[in-house]
Write an enzyme that holds these catalytic residues in place. Sequence first.
Site, short mmCIF file in Angstrom:
data_model
loop_
_atom_site.label_atom_id
_atom_site.label_comp_id
_atom_site.label_asym_id
_atom_site.label_seq_id
_atom_site.Cartn_x
_atom_site.Cartn_y
_atom_site.Cartn_z
N GLU A 119 6.18 -31.42 1.62
CA GLU A 119 7.31 -30.86 2.36
C GLU A 119 7.10 -29.39 2.69
OE1 GLU A 119 10.88 -31.46 0.03
OE2 GLU A 119 10.15 -33.46 -0.49
N CYS B 69 8.70 -22.14 3.61
CA CYS B 69 8.39 -22.52 2.23
C CYS B 69 7.36 -23.64 2.28
CB CYS B 69 9.68 -22.98 1.55
SG CYS B 69 9.42 -23.62 -0.10
N CYS C 11 3.28 -32.60 -9.05
CA CYS C 11 3.13 -31.44 -9.94
C CYS C 11 3.03 -31.96 -11.36
CB CYS C 11 4.34 -30.54 -9.79
SG CYS C 11 4.24 -29.00 -10.75
N CYS D 212 8.71 -29.41 -15.43
CA CYS D 212 10.01 -28.73 -15.59
C CYS D 212 11.13 -29.78 -15.47
CB CYS D 212 10.19 -27.64 -14.53
SG CYS D 212 8.96 -26.34 -14.64
N CYS E 269 13.34 -30.34 -12.12
CA CYS E 269 12.66 -30.30 -10.81
C CYS E 269 12.27 -31.70 -10.33
CB CYS E 269 11.41 -29.43 -10.93
SG CYS E 269 10.51 -29.29 -9.38
N CYS F 269 13.45 -28.42 -3.27
CA CYS F 269 12.16 -28.88 -3.77
C CYS F 269 11.98 -30.37 -3.98
CB CYS F 269 11.90 -28.29 -5.14
SG CYS F 269 12.34 -26.62 -5.28
#
Length: 337
Positions: free
Chosen positions: A91, A104, A111, A115, A118, A329
């Site tokens: 994205e 962004c 990932c 976290c 997220c 995100c």
Amino acid sequence: MEDILSLTKEELCAAVTEMGEKSFRAKQIYEWLHFKKVTDFSQMSNISAQFRDELSKKFCIKSLKIKKRLVSNIDNTVKYLYGLDDGQAVESVLMEYKHGSSLCISSQVGCRMGCKFCASTIAGWVRNLAPSEMLLQIYETERDSGRRVDSIVMMGIGEPLDNFDNVVKFLDILNSDGEAMSLRHLSLSTCGVVDKIYKLAELKLGVTLSISLHAATDEKRSAIMPINNRYNLNQLMTACDDYFKATGRRISFEYSLIEGVNDTDSDADELISLIGRRNCHINLIPINEIKERDFKKSRFVERFQKRLTSAGLNATVRRTLGADINAACGQLRRDSL
Ligand code: SAH
């Protein structure tokens, strides 16, 4: 086929001279790729047909496909889901501010930082993005929107310092003639990969470093950010001080406020004592609620900010953009999986 858009100017020069051409040819090709942004070797009109043919046998010019484009009716924010060669997707979000537009971008597919709040990390890490795939998010967004990207934030999917070498190459190409963006206009956000913060400081690229802090004690931070078990707050803050000393760039700390987790007066006081007299900026973000987790937005954002500013800290609340298109995100990619 080699990915020609991922080559730095020096690497392209070496490749072209190795193919028996003069190095000024490399300069011309580099300009076609990164300034005129052609998508095919046949468009390189000042290069001989024969050499173009040789190039196209050895190299490919990668591209991204727009799989989804969401435009906010509130503030003109545009969110893209870009399809990559191998069927993966990432994205990018284009935002408009008074001082220009900011993009962004993502640095990895997925990932592995884990976290807890997220969306990008839920399905884990798939692969790193190539330098070209980071550049193309900019090139394709400019092409599609007709707007110029004035600044970049590396706050999309992925941990940029977990893809260090490709990110550094990306920065090198972005900063060279072509897009020619000053790296002062780029913010790199990290959850705190301390050894790579030192490596980045050594390169003195002038990049603004954003640290995703989200908690001011080791106990609370480790509970929501696994990276804190590898590098604790003391190690992280020492690395930040080193970065500031080496580059003169003020650090920006991101702090997402989560109800009942990190948003009380005593959390604010712990943050005040952690920051101390550092010359930095604190960005407070009302957490974006994601459906896979039950973290809730804090109701005390203003109160928290006042407590910090009263203590002399430089703290602002990030404006929410693209609220109607859920521009946070990893959520678009996640929904498409
Ligand atoms: N891996 C990098 C960059 C990508 S995340 C990093 O950790 O900084 C970009 C920012 O969004 C980080 O500050 C991250 O902590 C934050 N973030 C992630 N999920 C969020 C959510 N649900 N609400 C608010 N901020 C979030």
